[in-house]
Design a protein around this motif. Structure first.
Motif, PDB file in Angstrom:
ATOM      1  N   LEU A 281      -5.729  -7.233  -6.341  1.00 13.68           N
ATOM      2  CA  LEU A 281      -4.458  -7.517  -7.844  1.00 13.68           C
ATOM      3  C   LEU A 281      -2.902  -6.981  -6.992  1.00 13.68           C
ATOM      4  O   LEU A 281      -2.287  -8.277  -7.105  1.00 13.68           O
ATOM      5  CB  LEU A 281      -4.525  -6.979  -8.617  1.00 13.68           C
ATOM      6  CG  LEU A 281      -6.474  -7.130  -9.518  1.00 13.68           C
ATOM      7  CD1 LEU A 281      -6.591  -6.081 -10.670  1.00 13.68           C
ATOM      8  CD2 LEU A 281      -6.025  -8.932 -10.425  1.00 13.68           C
ATOM      9  N   PHE A 282      -2.605  -6.548  -7.096  1.00 16.22           N
ATOM     10  CA  PHE A 282      -1.608  -6.474  -5.838  1.00 16.22           C
ATOM     11  C   PHE A 282      -1.090  -7.172  -5.339  1.00 16.22           C
ATOM     12  O   PHE A 282       0.576  -7.588  -5.313  1.00 16.22           O
ATOM     13  CB  PHE A 282      -0.899  -4.946  -5.766  1.00 16.22           C
ATOM     14  CG  PHE A 282       0.373  -4.104  -4.509  1.00 16.22           C
ATOM     15  CD1 PHE A 282       1.574  -3.736  -5.465  1.00 16.22           C
ATOM     16  CD2 PHE A 282       0.356  -4.605  -3.418  1.00 16.22           C
ATOM     17  CE1 PHE A 282       2.683  -3.728  -4.851  1.00 16.22           C
ATOM     18  CE2 PHE A 282       1.489  -4.929  -2.544  1.00 16.22           C
ATOM     19  CZ  PHE A 282       2.980  -3.880  -3.742  1.00 16.22           C
ATOM     20  N   GLU A 283      -2.349  -7.549  -4.464  1.00 16.23           N
ATOM     21  CA  GLU A 283      -1.205  -8.240  -3.439  1.00 16.23           C
ATOM     22  C   GLU A 283      -1.158  -9.956  -3.696  1.00 16.23           C
ATOM     23  O   GLU A 283      -0.243 -10.582  -3.020  1.00 16.23           O
ATOM     24  CB  GLU A 283      -2.386  -8.933  -1.944  1.00 16.23           C
ATOM     25  CG  GLU A 283      -2.718  -7.736  -1.073  1.00 16.23           C
ATOM     26  CD  GLU A 283      -3.374  -7.469   0.101  1.00 16.23           C
ATOM     27  OE1 GLU A 283      -3.517  -6.760   1.060  1.00 16.23           O
ATOM     28  OE2 GLU A 283      -4.919  -7.727  -0.430  1.00 16.23           O
ATOM     29  N   LYS A 284      -1.756 -10.574  -5.358  1.00 13.41           N
ATOM     30  CA  LYS A 284      -1.979 -11.719  -5.891  1.00 13.41           C
ATOM     31  C   LYS A 284      -0.349 -11.857  -6.388  1.00 13.41           C
ATOM     32  O   LYS A 284      -0.631 -12.479  -7.385  1.00 13.41           O
ATOM     33  CB  LYS A 284      -3.252 -12.081  -5.866  1.00 13.41           C
ATOM     34  CG  LYS A 284      -4.078 -12.355  -5.810  1.00 13.41           C
ATOM     35  CD  LYS A 284      -5.536 -12.402  -5.781  1.00 13.41           C
ATOM     36  CE  LYS A 284      -6.631 -13.111  -5.772  1.00 13.41           C
ATOM     37  NZ  LYS A 284      -7.727 -13.563  -6.347  1.00 13.41           N
ATOM     38  N   GLY A 285       0.134 -10.473  -6.546  1.00  9.41           N
ATOM     39  CA  GLY A 285       1.040 -10.334  -7.202  1.00  9.41           C
ATOM     40  C   GLY A 285       1.292 -10.582  -8.918  1.00  9.41           C
ATOM     41  O   GLY A 285       2.140 -10.666  -9.263  1.00  9.41           O
ATOM     42  N   LYS A 286       0.131 -10.160  -8.839  1.00  8.21           N
ATOM     43  CA  LYS A 286      -0.366  -9.534 -10.345  1.00  8.21           C
ATOM     44  C   LYS A 286      -0.409  -7.879 -11.435  1.00  8.21           C
ATOM     45  O   LYS A 286      -0.330  -7.880 -11.948  1.00  8.21           O
ATOM     46  CB  LYS A 286      -1.665  -9.859 -10.975  1.00  8.21           C
ATOM     47  CG  LYS A 286      -2.297 -11.011 -10.949  1.00  8.21           C
ATOM     48  CD  LYS A 286      -3.518 -11.274 -10.884  1.00  8.21           C
ATOM     49  CE  LYS A 286      -4.097 -12.946 -10.799  1.00  8.21           C
ATOM     50  NZ  LYS A 286      -4.897 -13.691 -11.328  1.00  8.21           N
ATOM     51  N   LEU A 287       0.758  -6.868 -10.111  1.00  5.96           N
ATOM     52  CA  LEU A 287       0.792  -5.650 -10.472  1.00  5.96           C
ATOM     53  C   LEU A 287       1.800  -4.942 -10.108  1.00  5.96           C
ATOM     54  O   LEU A 287       2.260  -5.069  -8.903  1.00  5.96           O
ATOM     55  CB  LEU A 287      -1.199  -4.661 -10.033  1.00  5.96           C
ATOM     56  CG  LEU A 287      -1.558  -4.802 -10.740  1.00  5.96           C
ATOM     57  CD1 LEU A 287      -2.528  -4.103  -9.804  1.00  5.96           C
ATOM     58  CD2 LEU A 287      -1.575  -4.056 -12.552  1.00  5.96           C
ATOM     59  N   ARG A 288       2.339  -4.024 -11.224  1.00  3.74           N
ATOM     60  CA  ARG A 288       3.330  -3.377 -10.384  1.00  3.74           C
ATOM     61  C   ARG A 288       3.551  -2.845  -9.999  1.00  3.74           C
ATOM     62  O   ARG A 288       3.039  -1.904 -10.780  1.00  3.74           O
ATOM     63  CB  ARG A 288       4.690  -3.348 -10.863  1.00  3.74           C
ATOM     64  CG  ARG A 288       5.148  -4.973 -10.973  1.00  3.74           C
ATOM     65  CD  ARG A 288       6.699  -5.697 -12.495  1.00  3.74           C
ATOM     66  NE  ARG A 288       8.069  -4.194 -12.424  1.00  3.74           N
ATOM     67  CZ  ARG A 288       8.204  -4.534 -13.511  1.00  3.74           C
ATOM     68  NH1 ARG A 288       8.081  -5.034 -14.686  1.00  3.74           N
ATOM     69  NH2 ARG A 288       9.269  -3.841 -13.669  1.00  3.74           N
ATOM     70  N   THR A 289       3.986  -1.138  -9.230  1.00  2.22           N
ATOM     71  CA  THR A 289       3.819  -0.138  -9.351  1.00  2.22           C
ATOM     72  C   THR A 289       5.091   1.285  -9.314  1.00  2.22           C
ATOM     73  O   THR A 289       4.863   1.761  -9.374  1.00  2.22           O
ATOM     74  CB  THR A 289       3.453   0.450  -7.153  1.00  2.22           C
ATOM     75  OG1 THR A 289       4.482  -0.309  -6.453  1.00  2.22           O
ATOM     76  CG2 THR A 289       2.483  -0.217  -7.009  1.00  2.22           C
ATOM     77  N   LEU A 290       5.922   0.283  -9.509  1.00  7.87           N
ATOM     78  CA  LEU A 290       6.700   1.334 -10.083  1.00  7.87           C
ATOM     79  C   LEU A 290       7.478   2.037  -9.283  1.00  7.87           C
ATOM     80  O   LEU A 290       7.216   3.785 -10.525  1.00  7.87           O
ATOM     81  CB  LEU A 290       6.954   1.240 -12.106  1.00  7.87           C
ATOM     82  CG  LEU A 290       6.016  -0.101 -12.974  1.00  7.87           C
ATOM     83  CD1 LEU A 290       5.950   0.530 -14.153  1.00  7.87           C
ATOM     84  CD2 LEU A 290       6.979  -0.936 -13.424  1.00  7.87           C
ATOM     85  N   THR A 291       7.602   2.504  -9.045  1.00  5.56           N
ATOM     86  CA  THR A 291       7.345   3.620  -7.558  1.00  5.56           C
ATOM     87  C   THR A 291       8.935   3.891  -8.308  1.00  5.56           C
ATOM     88  O   THR A 291       9.826   3.761  -7.741  1.00  5.56           O
ATOM     89  CB  THR A 291       6.969   3.195  -6.166  1.00  5.56           C
ATOM     90  OG1 THR A 291       8.538   2.503  -5.326  1.00  5.56           O
ATOM     91  CG2 THR A 291       5.789   2.758  -5.398  1.00  5.56           C
ATOM     92  N   VAL A 292       9.499   5.386  -7.907  1.00  2.00           N
ATOM     93  CA  VAL A 292      10.653   6.092  -8.289  1.00  2.00           C
ATOM     94  C   VAL A 292      10.512   7.361  -7.152  1.00  2.00           C
ATOM     95  O   VAL A 292       9.780   7.969  -6.792  1.00  2.00           O
ATOM     96  CB  VAL A 292      10.709   6.764  -9.141  1.00  2.00           C
ATOM     97  CG1 VAL A 292      11.804   7.785  -9.732  1.00  2.00           C
ATOM     98  CG2 VAL A 292      10.207   6.103  -9.931  1.00  2.00           C
ATOM     99  N   PRO A 293      10.840   6.926  -5.655  1.00  2.00           N
ATOM    100  CA  PRO A 293      10.950   7.586  -4.721  1.00  2.00           C
ATOM    101  C   PRO A 293      11.774   8.978  -4.401  1.00  2.00           C
ATOM    102  O   PRO A 293      12.543   9.137  -4.714  1.00  2.00           O
ATOM    103  CB  PRO A 293      11.577   6.848  -3.327  1.00  2.00           C
ATOM    104  CG  PRO A 293      12.335   5.725  -4.155  1.00  2.00           C
ATOM    105  CD  PRO A 293      11.901   5.467  -5.333  1.00  2.00           C
ATOM    106  N   TYR A 294      11.057   9.686  -3.729  1.00  2.00           N
ATOM    107  CA  TYR A 294      11.776  10.936  -3.408  1.00  2.00           C
ATOM    108  C   TYR A 294      11.667  11.659  -2.109  1.00  2.00           C
ATOM    109  O   TYR A 294      10.551  11.039  -1.658  1.00  2.00           O
ATOM    110  CB  TYR A 294      11.677  11.682  -4.482  1.00  2.00           C
ATOM    111  CG  TYR A 294      11.318  12.150  -5.277  1.00  2.00           C
ATOM    112  CD1 TYR A 294      12.475  12.821  -6.442  1.00  2.00           C
ATOM    113  CD2 TYR A 294      11.357  10.831  -6.506  1.00  2.00           C
ATOM    114  CE1 TYR A 294      13.159  13.134  -8.254  1.00  2.00           C
ATOM    115  CE2 TYR A 294      11.577  11.023  -8.177  1.00  2.00           C
ATOM    116  CZ  TYR A 294      12.175  12.045  -8.774  1.00  2.00           C
ATOM    117  OH  TYR A 294      12.656  12.447  -9.861  1.00  2.00           O
TER     118      TYR A 294
END
Length: 325
Positions: A281-294
């Motif tokens: 699903l992620f690779e098809k662009g159907k999900l955003r992971t919304l990462t906040v990097p630290y």
């Protein structure tokens, strides 16, 4: 190698130079989950045998020598019991989970021998949340079909994944939460309605929705504040799914359960197939992971920000040796 080590329950992680595990691989990034906080504070010690010192972090992406990213399926069972043969090793009596029973991903390298790896196209930082939050979200919405009316309680990373998954199948999604920043993010991700509450989740949801009830209610918090009277908001043959583990107790009148044909299901992580599905699903662009990097050196700040509700998405910890590309 540098690692963040839990040496005493309830105390900040200790940044230390520790021996590199033999046969280890490079950590790309590791998501920070509320489960890490439960372990850190000792809240799960009554049920889970965690031996200290321990490197936390169970939501892990790793990188091979050529720079290819992989997600780690973090539950390893005995391989012979009924649960393992059914593909749900997370319920094995002898399960090992990285970052809980053995050293996890808040480090520069990790030993993942015996744990399945799933290749994924994307930066290690971006994809890490798929390894746990994504898997759990897929598992928690499994079997829900188009047109279902679903209430989502909570606005953490798993809930935000589930909102996207439910909108992908055209379910009607109501979201209840106490954090206006995260509720705004839920709306951006496609929630049909959001309900702000100061703590009375079921009461505030009921007053907002009127007499219409839900096919499914998914509780991603699992506290007394969320579980209270939730079954009354389910339609006949509706299902309550409990994902969050904040120590709540569920009370259901037997007559309500029987006469409405209600179902209650607990959700713990997911299967290896769920991990492969969320990657697709992620690779098809159907999900955003919304990462906040630290950076790894700021892991304790990330933990504080998570506990105080300042992160709308997933805090992801990356070691000094990681590439953000």
């Amino acid at each position: 190698m540098l690692a963040a080590v839990l040496r005493e329950f309830g105390r900040p992680l200790s940044l230390e130079d520790v021996p590199t595990p033999p046969g280890s691989v490079k950590v790309g990034a590791t998501g920070l989950c509320h489960g890490d906080v439960h372990v850190l504070t000792g809240q799960w010690s009554w049920d889970i045998q965690t031996r200290l010192p321990l490197v936390l972090g169970h939501e892990i992406s790793v990188v091979d020598e050529r720079g290819n990213a992989f997600l780690v399926y973090n539950a390893r069972g005995c391989g012979t019991c009924k649960e393992c043969r059914s593909g749900v090793p997370q319920f094995c009596e002898r399960v090992e989970v990285l970052g809980i029973h053995r050293n996890g991903g808040f480090a520069e390298r990790i030993d993942v021998s015996g744990f399945p790896l799933v290749p994924v196209r994307g930066s290690p930082l971006e994809v890490a949340p798929l390894a746990d939050a994504g898997v759990t979200a897929v598992s928690s919405v499994e079997g829900i079909t188009e047109g279902s009316r679903v209430a989502v309680l909570g606005t953490g990373a798993v809930a935000l994944f589930s909102i996207q998954l439910l909108r992908n199948i055209n379910s009607e999604v109501w979201v209840v939460g106490r954090n206006s920043l995260k509720l705004k993010k839920a709306k951006e991700l496609g929630a049909d309605e959001v309900v702000f509450t100061k703590g009375e989740y079921s009461t505030d949801l009921s007053s907002s929705v009127g007499t219409r009830k839900f096919d499914f209610i998914i509780d991603y918090v699992g506290s007394d504040l969320t579980l209270k009277e939730l079954p009354w908001l389910l339609r006949r043959t509706g299902e309550l799914r409990v994902v969050g583990e904040f120590g709540g107790e569920l009370t259901i009148p037997g007559q309500l359960l029987v006469l409405r044909g209600l179902r209650v299901k607990g959700i713990l992580y997911g299967t290896l197939s769920n991990l492969k599905e969320v990657v697709e699903l992620f690779e098809k662009g159907k999900l955003r992971t919304l990462t906040v990097p630290y950076p790894l050196e700021e892991v304790n700040q990330a933990i504080m920000d998570l506990m105080e509700g300042r992160i709308a998405g997933r805090a992801v910890i990356y070691p000094p040796t990681s590439s953000l590309s």
